[in-house]
Design a protein around this motif. Sequence first.
Motif, PDB file in Angstrom:
ATOM      1  N   ALA A 118       0.830  -1.204   0.000  1.00 40.73           N
ATOM      2  CA  ALA A 118       0.000   0.000   0.000  1.00 40.73           C
ATOM      3  C   ALA A 118       0.869   1.260   0.000  1.00 40.73           C
ATOM      4  O   ALA A 118       0.592   2.232  -0.713  1.00 40.73           O
ATOM      5  CB  ALA A 118      -0.937   0.002   1.204  1.00 40.73           C
ATOM      6  N   GLY A 119       1.934   1.248   0.799  1.00 42.06           N
ATOM      7  CA  GLY A 119       2.852   2.390   0.823  1.00 42.06           C
ATOM      8  C   GLY A 119       3.541   2.584  -0.510  1.00 42.06           C
ATOM      9  O   GLY A 119       3.706   3.715  -0.986  1.00 42.06           O
ATOM     10  N   ALA A 122       1.162   4.116  -2.953  1.00 41.55           N
ATOM     11  CA  ALA A 122       1.013   5.552  -2.702  1.00 41.55           C
ATOM     12  C   ALA A 122       2.171   6.326  -3.318  1.00 41.55           C
ATOM     13  O   ALA A 122       1.974   7.392  -3.911  1.00 41.55           O
ATOM     14  CB  ALA A 122       0.940   5.813  -1.195  1.00 41.55           C
ATOM     15  N   LEU A 123       3.385   5.789  -3.206  1.00 39.62           N
ATOM     16  CA  LEU A 123       4.552   6.440  -3.799  1.00 39.62           C
ATOM     17  C   LEU A 123       4.425   6.504  -5.322  1.00 39.62           C
ATOM     18  O   LEU A 123       4.766   7.515  -5.946  1.00 39.62           O
ATOM     19  CB  LEU A 123       5.827   5.696  -3.415  1.00 39.62           C
ATOM     20  N   LEU A 125       1.689   6.569  -7.075  1.00 38.86           N
ATOM     21  CA  LEU A 125       0.662   7.552  -7.430  1.00 38.86           C
ATOM     22  C   LEU A 125       1.142   8.977  -7.214  1.00 38.86           C
ATOM     23  O   LEU A 125       0.759   9.897  -7.940  1.00 38.86           O
ATOM     24  CB  LEU A 125      -0.599   7.298  -6.603  1.00 38.86           C
ATOM     25  N   LEU A 126       1.996   9.176  -6.202  1.00 32.77           N
ATOM     26  CA  LEU A 126       2.490  10.514  -5.895  1.00 32.77           C
ATOM     27  C   LEU A 126       3.703  10.903  -6.734  1.00 32.77           C
ATOM     28  O   LEU A 126       4.126  12.055  -6.716  1.00 32.77           O
ATOM     29  CB  LEU A 126       2.861  10.613  -4.409  1.00 32.77           C
ATOM     30  N   ARG A 245       1.401   3.423 -14.503  1.00 35.83           N
ATOM     31  CA  ARG A 245       0.942   3.555 -13.122  1.00 35.83           C
ATOM     32  C   ARG A 245      -0.359   2.784 -12.908  1.00 35.83           C
ATOM     33  O   ARG A 245      -0.571   2.168 -11.861  1.00 35.83           O
ATOM     34  CB  ARG A 245       0.753   5.027 -12.762  1.00 35.83           C
ATOM     35  N   VAL A 249      -0.789  -0.121 -10.093  1.00 30.20           N
ATOM     36  CA  VAL A 249      -1.803  -0.020  -9.039  1.00 30.20           C
ATOM     37  C   VAL A 249      -2.749  -1.217  -9.092  1.00 30.20           C
ATOM     38  O   VAL A 249      -3.109  -1.781  -8.053  1.00 30.20           O
ATOM     39  CB  VAL A 249      -2.588   1.304  -9.171  1.00 30.20           C
TER      40      VAL A 249
END
Length: 262
Positions: A118-119, A122-123, A125-126, A245, A249
């Motif tokens: 999950a972390g 997030a990276l 996506l960011l 991406r 995901v």
Amino acid sequence: MTTAAGLAGTSGWTQAGVALAGVGAGLINTVVGSGTLITFPVLLAAGLPPVTANVSNTLGLVPGSVSGAWGYRRELAGLGPLVRRLGTAGLAGGLTGAVLLLALPAKTFEAAVPVLIAGALALVLLQPLLAKRLAARPADRPRPENGGRALLIGVYLCGIYGGYFGAAQGVLLLGLMGVLLDLPLQRINGVKNVLALAVNGIAALFFIADGRIDWRAALLVAAGSVVGGQIGALVGRRLPAPVLRGVIVAVGVVAITRVVMS
């Protein structure tokens, strides 16, 4: 140790899927990082236990890292001292992470996997926002030529994460070096590929010595990742980033669901 049959007991279609995942991981790792989010879920779906899947995946991605680093050799010209300095920190961190993975109970890793994935997602996506901010940084802000002590420590910590799990360690390294080094992004990406190779390589050697590798899985991922590394170095930068991406995901969410429900 691995199961008796491991990946060798699966169908040809399953093994072809693992090799194809290796191609995708090699491509994505070369371009930015987070290829583990492609191969790790596939190995889990093929029936490998989480720790076995992780260590086999780490070894399998090493040839892809070599392929990607070679593809970026022009961008690495003249950066030998920097690469050696940061590579030492990466090696130390990768070994530390590998020791932690095998020293801690397997249940600890299994419990941590959903959080780690999950972390990492997030990276991923960011990452566009991070890249935009790096591009907008003040040109006159002074930075040490080699990144200073902060970069050395940061690379070591990234190495620990990479040796333990590794998904999106390339994103972490790109962000860290982008802030602390005064280099063009493509040259930073070349350094990132070498550091990922150092981390994965030292961890893989430790895993081989421990004997938990599923060799069929590792070889299939390796074959695919070498091809993917070359594709990434040649044309990967032209692929639509949102598509990459989206794939990352999607498989990451599948991986989290599988681990939680298993």
